[in-house]
Write a protein that holds these residues in place. Structure first.
Motif, PDB file in Angstrom:
ATOM      1  N   ILE A   1       0.849  -1.184   0.000  1.00 51.82           N
ATOM      2  CA  ILE A   1       0.000   0.000   0.000  1.00 51.82           C
ATOM      3  C   ILE A   1       0.885   1.234   0.000  1.00 51.82           C
ATOM      4  O   ILE A   1       2.089   1.150   0.261  1.00 51.82           O
ATOM      5  CB  ILE A   1      -0.938   0.015   1.230  1.00 51.82           C
ATOM      6  CG1 ILE A   1      -0.113  -0.063   2.533  1.00 51.82           C
ATOM      7  CG2 ILE A   1      -1.958  -1.106   1.152  1.00 51.82           C
ATOM      8  CD1 ILE A   1      -0.936   0.037   3.806  1.00 51.82           C
ATOM      9  N   GLY A   2       0.289   2.378  -0.294  1.00 50.12           N
ATOM     10  CA  GLY A   2       1.059   3.612  -0.256  1.00 50.12           C
ATOM     11  C   GLY A   2       0.155   4.823  -0.357  1.00 50.12           C
ATOM     12  O   GLY A   2      -1.033   4.723  -0.677  1.00 50.12           O
ATOM     13  N   SER A   3       0.758   5.966  -0.113  1.00 46.69           N
ATOM     14  CA  SER A   3       0.045   7.233  -0.199  1.00 46.69           C
ATOM     15  C   SER A   3       0.082   7.752  -1.625  1.00 46.69           C
ATOM     16  O   SER A   3       1.139   7.721  -2.260  1.00 46.69           O
ATOM     17  CB  SER A   3       0.703   8.255   0.733  1.00 46.69           C
ATOM     18  OG  SER A   3       0.185   9.545   0.486  1.00 46.69           O
ATOM     19  N   PRO A   4      -1.030   8.250  -2.124  1.00 47.09           N
ATOM     20  CA  PRO A   4      -1.028   8.829  -3.466  1.00 47.09           C
ATOM     21  C   PRO A   4      -0.040   9.994  -3.598  1.00 47.09           C
ATOM     22  O   PRO A   4       0.425  10.281  -4.684  1.00 47.09           O
ATOM     23  CB  PRO A   4      -2.467   9.312  -3.666  1.00 47.09           C
ATOM     24  CG  PRO A   4      -3.281   8.561  -2.670  1.00 47.09           C
ATOM     25  CD  PRO A   4      -2.364   8.259  -1.529  1.00 47.09           C
ATOM     26  N   THR A   5       0.311  10.636  -2.491  1.00 47.84           N
ATOM     27  CA  THR A   5       1.235  11.771  -2.538  1.00 47.84           C
ATOM     28  C   THR A   5       2.700  11.358  -2.417  1.00 47.84           C
ATOM     29  O   THR A   5       3.577  12.206  -2.518  1.00 47.84           O
ATOM     30  CB  THR A   5       0.912  12.790  -1.423  1.00 47.84           C
ATOM     31  OG1 THR A   5       1.072  12.154  -0.149  1.00 47.84           O
ATOM     32  CG2 THR A   5      -0.514  13.310  -1.568  1.00 47.84           C
ATOM     33  N   GLN A   6       2.971  10.067  -2.170  1.00 49.23           N
ATOM     34  CA  GLN A   6       4.342   9.560  -2.073  1.00 49.23           C
ATOM     35  C   GLN A   6       4.478   8.303  -2.934  1.00 49.23           C
ATOM     36  O   GLN A   6       4.537   7.193  -2.417  1.00 49.23           O
ATOM     37  CB  GLN A   6       4.702   9.238  -0.622  1.00 49.23           C
ATOM     38  CG  GLN A   6       4.894  10.453   0.254  1.00 49.23           C
ATOM     39  CD  GLN A   6       5.288  10.037   1.657  1.00 49.23           C
ATOM     40  OE1 GLN A   6       4.536   9.355   2.346  1.00 49.23           O
ATOM     41  NE2 GLN A   6       6.459  10.456   2.070  1.00 49.23           N
ATOM     42  N   PRO A   7       4.561   8.461  -4.238  1.00 48.25           N
ATOM     43  CA  PRO A   7       4.557   7.291  -5.118  1.00 48.25           C
ATOM     44  C   PRO A   7       5.778   6.387  -4.969  1.00 48.25           C
ATOM     45  O   PRO A   7       5.712   5.214  -5.333  1.00 48.25           O
ATOM     46  CB  PRO A   7       4.487   7.907  -6.522  1.00 48.25           C
ATOM     47  CG  PRO A   7       4.957   9.304  -6.363  1.00 48.25           C
ATOM     48  CD  PRO A   7       4.604   9.716  -4.968  1.00 48.25           C
ATOM     49  N   ASP A   8       6.880   6.877  -4.452  1.00 52.05           N
ATOM     50  CA  ASP A   8       8.091   6.066  -4.341  1.00 52.05           C
ATOM     51  C   ASP A   8       8.237   5.341  -3.006  1.00 52.05           C
ATOM     52  O   ASP A   8       9.194   4.596  -2.816  1.00 52.05           O
ATOM     53  CB  ASP A   8       9.338   6.927  -4.571  1.00 52.05           C
ATOM     54  CG  ASP A   8       9.413   7.448  -5.994  1.00 52.05           C
ATOM     55  OD1 ASP A   8       8.818   6.811  -6.889  1.00 52.05           O
ATOM     56  OD2 ASP A   8      10.050   8.485  -6.210  1.00 52.05           O
ATOM     57  N   LEU A   9       7.329   5.561  -2.062  1.00 53.60           N
ATOM     58  CA  LEU A   9       7.396   4.904  -0.760  1.00 53.60           C
ATOM     59  C   LEU A   9       6.215   3.952  -0.622  1.00 53.60           C
ATOM     60  O   LEU A   9       5.074   4.340  -0.826  1.00 53.60           O
ATOM     61  CB  LEU A   9       7.375   5.925   0.376  1.00 53.60           C
ATOM     62  CG  LEU A   9       7.388   5.352   1.793  1.00 53.60           C
ATOM     63  CD1 LEU A   9       8.631   4.494   2.030  1.00 53.60           C
ATOM     64  CD2 LEU A   9       7.303   6.458   2.813  1.00 53.60           C
ATOM     65  N   GLU A  10       6.529   2.702  -0.280  1.00 50.52           N
ATOM     66  CA  GLU A  10       5.478   1.701  -0.143  1.00 50.52           C
ATOM     67  C   GLU A  10       5.560   1.011   1.210  1.00 50.52           C
ATOM     68  O   GLU A  10       6.648   0.863   1.777  1.00 50.52           O
ATOM     69  CB  GLU A  10       5.584   0.679  -1.274  1.00 50.52           C
ATOM     70  CG  GLU A  10       5.382   1.318  -2.633  1.00 50.52           C
ATOM     71  CD  GLU A  10       5.389   0.346  -3.774  1.00 50.52           C
ATOM     72  OE1 GLU A  10       4.552   0.535  -4.673  1.00 50.52           O
ATOM     73  OE2 GLU A  10       6.203  -0.593  -3.778  1.00 50.52           O
ATOM     74  N   ILE A  11       4.404   0.606   1.706  1.00 49.32           N
ATOM     75  CA  ILE A  11       4.284  -0.123   2.955  1.00 49.32           C
ATOM     76  C   ILE A  11       3.824  -1.533   2.605  1.00 49.32           C
ATOM     77  O   ILE A  11       2.843  -1.699   1.880  1.00 49.32           O
ATOM     78  CB  ILE A  11       3.271   0.549   3.899  1.00 49.32           C
ATOM     79  CG1 ILE A  11       3.717   1.967   4.231  1.00 49.32           C
ATOM     80  CG2 ILE A  11       3.073  -0.287   5.156  1.00 49.32           C
ATOM     81  CD1 ILE A  11       2.638   2.806   4.902  1.00 49.32           C
ATOM     82  N   VAL A  12       4.536  -2.530   3.100  1.00 41.86           N
ATOM     83  CA  VAL A  12       4.187  -3.922   2.832  1.00 41.86           C
ATOM     84  C   VAL A  12       3.566  -4.517   4.091  1.00 41.86           C
ATOM     85  O   VAL A  12       4.194  -4.540   5.154  1.00 41.86           O
ATOM     86  CB  VAL A  12       5.421  -4.747   2.406  1.00 41.86           C
ATOM     87  CG1 VAL A  12       5.032  -6.193   2.144  1.00 41.86           C
ATOM     88  CG2 VAL A  12       6.082  -4.126   1.176  1.00 41.86           C
TER      89      VAL A  12
END
Length: 136
Positions: free
Chosen positions: A44-55
């Protein structure tokens, strides 16, 4: 040379239950959902931070039985993970998350070191803090 954070892993008991918190209450988007060996990894991730993801993954996903058991024990105690999010409207975010039924640990308060923040537990017991930058 540059370096940036790409992934953060959060151990959860049930990815579907956790999506109700991270996607529906916090507004994060699902980017990937992979099943393997009887387990799932949901990114998952924030639409405002496309390069950072949470698994989001279960304690035993991709781990030995002993390591998974150890993670499960820490998760059950509520001492495994603390994640800090930032928002531009803490009061509105707090109300949306509270309305989702998440356990409130701390209502919004102004901290002596500057930010205004609040805290919740996700469905697996991980502490989630949400802050708003101090007003200039």
């Amino acid at each position: 040379m540059s370096i940036s954070l790409q992934y953060v892993h959060i151990t959860v008991n049930d990815p579907d239950e956790s999506l109700g918190f991270y996607r529906d209450a916090l507004g994060l988007e699902v980017r990937n959902d992979v099943a393997s060996g009887g387990f799932r990894w949901v990114t998952i991730g924030s639409p405002t931070q496309p390069d950072l993801e949470i698994v989001l993954s279960e304690p035993h996903a991709g781990r030995s039985q002993a390591d998974g058991d150890s993670l499960q024990e820490l998760l059950t105690k509520g001492v495994l993970t603390q994640i800090m999010f930032r928002t531009d409207d803490l009061d509105a975010t707090f109300e949306k998350v509270r309305e989702s039924g998440a356990e409130v640990l701390q209502e919004p308060i102004d901290q002596p070191w500057g930010p205004r923040d609040c805290a919740f537990r996700d469905p697996s017991g991980n502490m989630i803090r949400i802050s708003q930058a101090p007003k200039a």
